[in-house]
Design a protein around this motif. Structure first.
Motif, PDB file in Angstrom:
ATOM      1  N   ASP A 260       0.844  -1.197   0.000  1.00  0.00           N
ATOM      2  CA  ASP A 260       0.000   0.000   0.000  1.00  0.00           C
ATOM      3  C   ASP A 260       0.878   1.246   0.000  1.00  0.00           C
ATOM      4  O   ASP A 260       2.107   1.167  -0.047  1.00  0.00           O
ATOM      5  N   TRP A 261       0.230   2.419   0.047  1.00  0.00           N
ATOM      6  CA  TRP A 261       0.937   3.686  -0.152  1.00  0.00           C
ATOM      7  C   TRP A 261       1.847   4.048   1.021  1.00  0.00           C
ATOM      8  O   TRP A 261       2.653   4.973   0.918  1.00  0.00           O
ATOM      9  N   ARG A 262       1.767   3.311   2.130  1.00  0.00           N
ATOM     10  CA  ARG A 262       2.638   3.601   3.274  1.00  0.00           C
ATOM     11  C   ARG A 262       4.051   3.058   3.058  1.00  0.00           C
ATOM     12  O   ARG A 262       4.970   3.398   3.801  1.00  0.00           O
ATOM     13  N   SER A 264       7.339   2.717   0.664  1.00  0.00           N
ATOM     14  CA  SER A 264       7.976   3.479  -0.414  1.00  0.00           C
ATOM     15  C   SER A 264       8.974   2.622  -1.177  1.00  0.00           C
ATOM     16  O   SER A 264       9.377   1.542  -0.734  1.00  0.00           O
ATOM     17  N   GLY A 279       1.417  -2.266  -6.780  1.00  0.00           N
ATOM     18  CA  GLY A 279       0.915  -1.164  -5.968  1.00  0.00           C
ATOM     19  C   GLY A 279       1.289   0.165  -6.610  1.00  0.00           C
ATOM     20  O   GLY A 279       1.657   0.209  -7.781  1.00  0.00           O
ATOM     21  N   ASN A 280       1.278   1.181  -5.816  1.00  0.00           N
ATOM     22  CA  ASN A 280       0.725   1.307  -4.477  1.00  0.00           C
ATOM     23  C   ASN A 280       0.158   2.714  -4.296  1.00  0.00           C
ATOM     24  O   ASN A 280       0.339   3.368  -3.294  1.00  0.00           O
ATOM     25  N   LEU A 281      -0.543   3.183  -5.349  1.00  0.00           N
ATOM     26  CA  LEU A 281      -1.129   4.528  -5.328  1.00  0.00           C
ATOM     27  C   LEU A 281      -2.212   4.624  -4.259  1.00  0.00           C
ATOM     28  O   LEU A 281      -3.051   3.725  -4.137  1.00  0.00           O
ATOM     29  N   ASP A 282      -2.196   5.702  -3.506  1.00  0.00           N
ATOM     30  CA  ASP A 282      -3.242   5.949  -2.512  1.00  0.00           C
ATOM     31  C   ASP A 282      -4.582   6.106  -3.245  1.00  0.00           C
ATOM     32  O   ASP A 282      -4.719   6.982  -4.101  1.00  0.00           O
ATOM     33  N   ARG A 296       1.184  12.324  -9.503  1.00  0.00           N
ATOM     34  CA  ARG A 296       1.525  11.354  -8.460  1.00  0.00           C
ATOM     35  C   ARG A 296       1.774   9.974  -9.062  1.00  0.00           C
ATOM     36  O   ARG A 296       2.629   9.225  -8.594  1.00  0.00           O
ATOM     37  N   LEU A 300       5.348   7.717  -8.942  1.00  0.00           N
ATOM     38  CA  LEU A 300       5.378   6.287  -8.615  1.00  0.00           C
ATOM     39  C   LEU A 300       6.044   5.485  -9.730  1.00  0.00           C
ATOM     40  O   LEU A 300       6.887   4.613  -9.465  1.00  0.00           O
ATOM     41  N   LEU A 314      -3.530   0.092  -7.030  1.00  0.00           N
ATOM     42  CA  LEU A 314      -3.799   0.951  -5.883  1.00  0.00           C
ATOM     43  C   LEU A 314      -3.259   0.284  -4.621  1.00  0.00           C
ATOM     44  O   LEU A 314      -3.033  -0.929  -4.589  1.00  0.00           O
ATOM     45  N   GLY A 315      -3.095   1.089  -3.572  1.00  0.00           N
ATOM     46  CA  GLY A 315      -2.683   0.531  -2.291  1.00  0.00           C
ATOM     47  C   GLY A 315      -3.826  -0.097  -1.543  1.00  0.00           C
ATOM     48  O   GLY A 315      -3.641  -0.744  -0.506  1.00  0.00           O
TER      49      GLY A 315
END
Length: 340
Positions: A260-262, A264, A279-282, A296, A300, A314-315
């Motif tokens: 997920d987006w947390r 990196s 992933g991992n776009l919010d 954004r 990524l 997505l995340g």
């Protein structure tokens, strides 16, 4: 022409562009899906193979994504075993009789997918004939299923689940074995019916610390992914808020880790994660103005697209307020973004 870019990326093979699909890509953001839901409940859709196949295909046809994911729910195999569970709109799975001891699940009937879930397998077979992209089958992971079974529904802290795990270690081990056998049996049946990939959703296992994951969860997941490896299908593993478990995940015989987006790109490099990554776009960015969304996504892609085995996603899942046009534009943007 069959588009196998997603499968190649899962196997860390060279791809001409970055493949993309979206978790929960079939859902209420689509007018066609909302019209179907006016006539059928969630579980009713899954019981009608032609209708379920249509819902599964919609995002491929409308968005141009590189994979379809079977329209179903992680509770489907539990319901097939006679466990009473409802999907409450805006809440999620709710059970009236949560587990409190091993006696509460000792008499569950074993899952026979051909007998208990023929409509799921019929849907997979239909989609195998209809799709020109890979079909991803899926199931819930034992911890995440156990959390619903013990909490009685969604939870913010999973105190009851952890307490059961610590207090009744033998019952917990028996529950993990039961749910692992069910999950594996269910996924193997989907693969035999035509799914080329399977994703295991361990959505809430991030609630555990690394030590607890090592002791209570890792052996179960290693068993599942080891057996799945023998099928030839690619496997993916997803959890939300679980970046602290990446070291443990990297040890598993799974093909793709879905983050997920947390988490990196720096985290992946620092931890020397060797698996393919998804992933991992919010998902909240899907509500942002299109220029911000694309900017954004560009960031990524700059960080991850040249990594062997990268799949844009997505995340977490698409939610009802999202614009279909934004998803379509995002898919085009990812497909056309140059790989250096």
């Amino acid at each position: 022409m069959f588009n196998d870019v997603f499968l190649k990326a899962c196997r860390k093979e060279a791809v001409p562009y970055t493949p993309v699909w979206f978790m929960r890509q079939a859902g209420r953001y689509q007018a066609e899906y909302r019209a179907i839901r006016e006539r059928y409940s969630f579980f009713e859709i899954s019981h009608h193979p032609e209708l379920c196949a249509q819902v599964t295909r919609l995002p491929v046809e409308k968005l141009g994504v590189d994979a379809a994911i079977l329209f179903a729910d992680i509770m489907t195999p539990l319901k097939a075993r006679g466990i009473e569970v409802e999907i409450v709109e805006g809440v999620g799975p709710v059970l009236n009789q949560p587990i409190r001891s091993g006696a509460d699940f000792a008499q569950w009937k074993q899952l026979d997918p051909a007998r208990d879930l023929p409509f799921v397998l019929d849907t997979v077979e239909l989609l195998h004939q209809q799709l020109n992209v890979p079909l991803i089958g899926f199931a819930g992971a034992p911890f995440t299923l156990a959390s619903y079974l013990i909490e009685g529904g969604p939870s913010k802290n999973y105190h009851k689940t952890k307490a059961f795990m610590y207090t009744h270690p033998e019952d917990w081990a028996a529950l993990m074995d039961d749910l692992a056998d069910m999950t594996l049996n269910y996924l193997q049946a989907q693969i035999r019916a035509g799914a080329q990939a399977v994703q295991i959703f361990d959505s809430w296992v991030g609630a555990l610390g690394e030590k607890d994951y090592q002791i209570y969860i890792a052996p179960t997941m290693a068993k599942i992914f080891t057996e799945l490896k023998k099928t030839g299908a690619v496997s993916l593993y997803f959890a939300a808020g679980a970046g602290h478990l990446l070291n443990e995940w990297n040890k598993l015989p799974v093909d793709v880790l879905s983050i997920d987006w947390r988490t990196s790109a720096d985290d992946l490099d620092r931890l020397q994660i060797s698996k393919a990554i998804q992933g991992n776009l919010d998902p909240s960015l899907l509500l942002a103005p299109l220029p911000i969304l694309k900017e954004r996504a560009k960031t990524l892609l700059d960080q991850l697209s040249n990594r062997p085995g990268y799949i844009f996603n997505l995340g977490h899942g698409v939610f009802p307020e999202v614009s279909e046009e934004n998803l379509r534009e995002l898919t085009k943007f990812v497909h056309h973004y140059p790989k250096v």
